[in-house]
Scaffold this motif. Structure first.
Motif, short mmCIF file in Angstrom:
data_model
loop_
_atom_site.label_atom_id
_atom_site.label_comp_id
_atom_site.label_asym_id
_atom_site.label_seq_id
_atom_site.Cartn_x
_atom_site.Cartn_y
_atom_site.Cartn_z
N ASN A 477 34.44 36.70 38.47
CA ASN A 477 33.93 37.66 39.46
C ASN A 477 35.06 38.57 39.95
O ASN A 477 34.91 39.80 40.03
CB ASN A 477 33.29 36.93 40.63
CG ASN A 477 31.78 36.88 40.52
OD1 ASN A 477 31.13 37.86 40.17
ND2 ASN A 477 31.21 35.71 40.79
N LEU A 478 36.19 37.96 40.34
CA LEU A 478 37.30 38.74 40.88
C LEU A 478 37.90 39.66 39.83
O LEU A 478 38.22 40.83 40.12
CB LEU A 478 38.38 37.80 41.45
CG LEU A 478 37.95 36.96 42.66
CD1 LEU A 478 39.06 35.99 43.06
CD2 LEU A 478 37.59 37.86 43.84
N LEU A 479 38.06 39.16 38.59
CA LEU A 479 38.62 39.99 37.53
C LEU A 479 37.67 41.13 37.15
O LEU A 479 38.10 42.28 36.93
CB LEU A 479 38.93 39.14 36.30
CG LEU A 479 40.11 38.15 36.47
CD1 LEU A 479 40.17 37.19 35.28
CD2 LEU A 479 41.43 38.92 36.57
N MET A 480 36.35 40.84 37.10
CA MET A 480 35.39 41.87 36.74
C MET A 480 35.31 42.93 37.83
O MET A 480 35.17 44.14 37.53
CB MET A 480 34.01 41.25 36.51
CG MET A 480 33.92 40.43 35.20
SD MET A 480 32.32 39.64 34.98
CE MET A 480 31.27 41.08 34.81
N ASN A 481 35.40 42.53 39.10
CA ASN A 481 35.40 43.52 40.18
C ASN A 481 36.58 44.47 40.03
O ASN A 481 36.47 45.68 40.24
CB ASN A 481 35.46 42.82 41.53
CG ASN A 481 34.10 42.26 41.95
OD1 ASN A 481 33.08 42.56 41.35
ND2 ASN A 481 34.10 41.41 42.98
N ALA A 482 37.76 43.87 39.70
CA ALA A 482 38.94 44.71 39.52
C ALA A 482 38.76 45.66 38.33
O ALA A 482 39.09 46.86 38.39
CB ALA A 482 40.17 43.84 39.32
N LEU A 483 38.19 45.16 37.20
CA LEU A 483 37.99 46.00 36.03
C LEU A 483 37.04 47.15 36.32
O LEU A 483 37.21 48.27 35.80
CB LEU A 483 37.43 45.14 34.87
CG LEU A 483 38.43 44.19 34.19
CD1 LEU A 483 37.72 43.27 33.22
CD2 LEU A 483 39.51 45.00 33.46
N GLN A 484 36.02 46.89 37.15
CA GLN A 484 35.01 47.92 37.41
C GLN A 484 35.54 49.05 38.30
O GLN A 484 35.07 50.18 38.22
CB GLN A 484 33.78 47.27 38.06
CG GLN A 484 32.98 46.39 37.08
CD GLN A 484 31.95 45.54 37.79
OE1 GLN A 484 31.86 45.54 39.01
NE2 GLN A 484 31.17 44.79 37.01
#
Length: 576
Positions: A477-484
């Motif tokens: 979740n945290l990594l995907m939020n950063a990627l988005q």
């Protein structure tokens, strides 16, 4: 104020008591000094007079004195008297012998021989073991000492030996004793001042009885404070001592008095009072400063703690912690702030749990109500798709129906998972491995946007008891939020470190970051800033971390982007 009074009252009381005791000691010392000085002067005069009387008696019995019988024809007696006068220097003014008619027959002064001196009235007499002397009244400069000369040619006396004693010898003793503003006087048995120090002589007290009232009904020696009107002052302190005699000489009943104005005598005490007053003022200033300093160091943290508590009650949110001081007050502040933080965290957990409970009920109802028509739509679309004569355009529309129903079904599943997560299953897990696997899962997306992901996993012990699947969901979740939110060529760093019984994981990026006013809301359900989001991802992340007994916070990274810090205890199985 109470602390100040508690400091000042004992200080003032002790200072006052010390001053009273010191004043009494100094006054006693002053009185003792006057008394000792009076006794010393009296003893010196008694000794001097004893020696003069002894001279008169001894010399009057010498054989040379018998020359009076022949009128000192050969001047042997006059020569003897001259030698005595020279030998005693200034002790005697004149030495002469008279016959029974009162005529001078021998003298150290040749001009006086054959004259008859002015008759003087006898004043006092003194008896010694060897004889008796008669004293004439002092005339201010001399005092005649008379001793009868017994005849060896028959009974009776041949005449008298007269020693004109230099009375200024007494004045010199008194002048030497009259120091530091003191005055000294000698009074005879009638209260007449027969000798005095220079200041009293200059004021005309010699041969007066002005001091007679002072010696009425007083003991033989002592110290008294008396009326100073004879000296034109208010009060004086006197030390007095009556003659005790010397050896076999019983004395002449004279009284020596040492006089000092009371104000002058008490000057050391007045100076002492000023010193003690200065000391007291210094004590008050120091005690006040210390009291204010101590009170400030105690009251300021308490006031800050009170303001902290009041803001927490009024604003319903945790304000900045008050500054922590040292000592017990600092420990109280730290403990109280920790308690308030725990209460606030418990309140937030309770609010969050209440929200999730309501959302769970709503999601369950919505899932049931939505999935039923979604299922009908999907079945109908599948049936239409089997029709042989359906056009290509119709088939495309049917595909849209199937994909959208699948998307809605996944959205409903996400809502259910976010509102009713399962309890974690704790197992010993390598957190570093979990992070690395999550980064590999997102490798295609990071390569597409050319985003750099750095791992700096420094924890000495990467193992902790957690639910591996749920922690994977947290990291994803945290990594995907950063990627988005990151643009192309962005940067993400993942770090870890060990603390006491905890492992700390930090995920930071160089994106736009999160505004300070939004950081308190970022973990609330349905709060989102990204277009297309529903605001459940970070809420689920916080719920999972809390279920593991950990904590997650958000702040600013060193590049200005977002920094998520996760703290997970290594062991929580028994507590869970």
């Amino acid at each position: 104020m109470a602390f100040l009074l508690a400091s000042l009252v004992p200080a003032i009381a002790l200072t006052f008591l010390a001053f009273v005791k010191t004043q009494q000691a100094m006054q006693a010392e002053i009185e003792q000094t006057l008394l000792v000085q009076a006794a010393t002067v009296s003893a010196d005069i008694d000794k001097m007079l004893f020696e003069r009387f002894q001279n008169a008696i001894t010399w009057s019995h010498l054989e040379v004195m018998q020359d009076i019988y022949v009128k000192d024809i050969d001047k042997r007696l006059s020569a003897f008297l001259t030698e005595l006068k020279t030998g005693y220097q200034n002790v005697y003014r004149n030495l002469y012998c008279t016959d029974m008619s009162g005529m001078i027959v021998a003298s150290n002064k040749a001009a006086a021989i054959g004259t008859i001196p002015v008759a003087q009235q006898p004043w006092l007499h003194a008896t010694l073991p060897g004889g008796r002397v008669v004293l004439d009244v002092p005339d201010g400069s001399t005092m005649n000492i008379r001793s009868s000369i017994p005849s060896k040619f028959g009974s009776g006396n041949l005449g008298e030996l007269v020693l004109s004693f230099d009375w200024t010898q007494i004045f010199q003793i008194l002048d030497q004793a009259a120091k530091d503003g003191r005055m000294v006087a000698i009074m005879d048995h009638n209260g007449k001042v027969i000798a005095a120090s220079r200041e009293l002589r200059q004021q005309g007290f010699l041969m007066s009885k002005k001091f007679l009232p002072w010696l009425s009904n007083i003991p033989k020696s002592g110290v008294e404070i008396v009326d100073g009107s004879p000296l034109h002052t208010s009060r004086v302190i006197i030390g007095f001592d009556r003659s005790h005699g010397y050896e076999n000489f019983s004395g002449l009943d004279w009284t020596t008095i040492v006089i000092q104005p009371l104000d002058q005598a008490l000057q050391p005490i007045h100076r002492l009072a000023i010193i003690f007053l200065g000391f007291l003022l210094a004590t008050i200033v120091i005690a006040t400063w210390i009291s204010l300093w101590v009170a400030n160091n105690i009251a300021r943290p308490i006031v800050a703690l009170t303001a902290f508590t009041r803001r927490f009650i009024n604003e319903k949110s945790l304000p900045p912690s008050p500054p922590v001081s040292s000592g017990e007050v600092g420990e109280l502040t730290t403990t109280f702030v920790q308690m308030v933080e725990d209460l606030d965290q418990s309140r937030q957990h309770l609010v969050r749990a209440s929200r999730f409970a309501v959302m769970g009920e709503m999601a369950a109802v919505m899932a049931h109500e939505i999935r039923t028509p979604l299922g009908i739509l999907r079945s109908s679309s599948q049936m239409l798709k089997r029709e042989p004569n359906i056009s290509d355009e119709a088939r495309e529309l049917i595909g849209f129906i199937e994909s959208e129903t699948d998307r809605l079904n996944r959205l409903v599943s996400t809502m259910l998972d976010g509102t009713r997560p399962r309890l974690p299953s704790f197992q010993l897990t390598n957190v570093h491995t979990q992070i690395h696997n999550c980064i590999l899962m997102l490798a295609a997306q990071t390569q597409t946007k050319m985003i750099q992901v750095e791992e700096s996993l420094q924890s000495s012990d990467p193992y902790c008891e957690c639910d591996a699947e749920q922690m994977t969901q947290v990291f994803l979740n945290l990594l995907m939020n950063a990627l988005q939110v990151l643009p192309e060529h962005g940067k993400i760093t993942v770090t870890s470190r060990s603390e006491t019984e905890k492992i700390i994981i930090e995920i930071a990026d160089n994106g736009p970051g999160i505004a300070k006013e939004e950081r308190d809301k970022i973990f609330d359900s349905f709060f989102h800033k990204r277009e297309g989001g529903i605001g459940l991802g970070l809420a689920v992340v916080q719920q999972i971390v809390s279920a593991h007994g950990g904590d997650i916070t958000v702040s600013e990274s060193r590049w200005g982007g977002a920094l998520f810090r996760i703290s997970i205890p290594r062991k929580l199985s028994e507590q869970s």
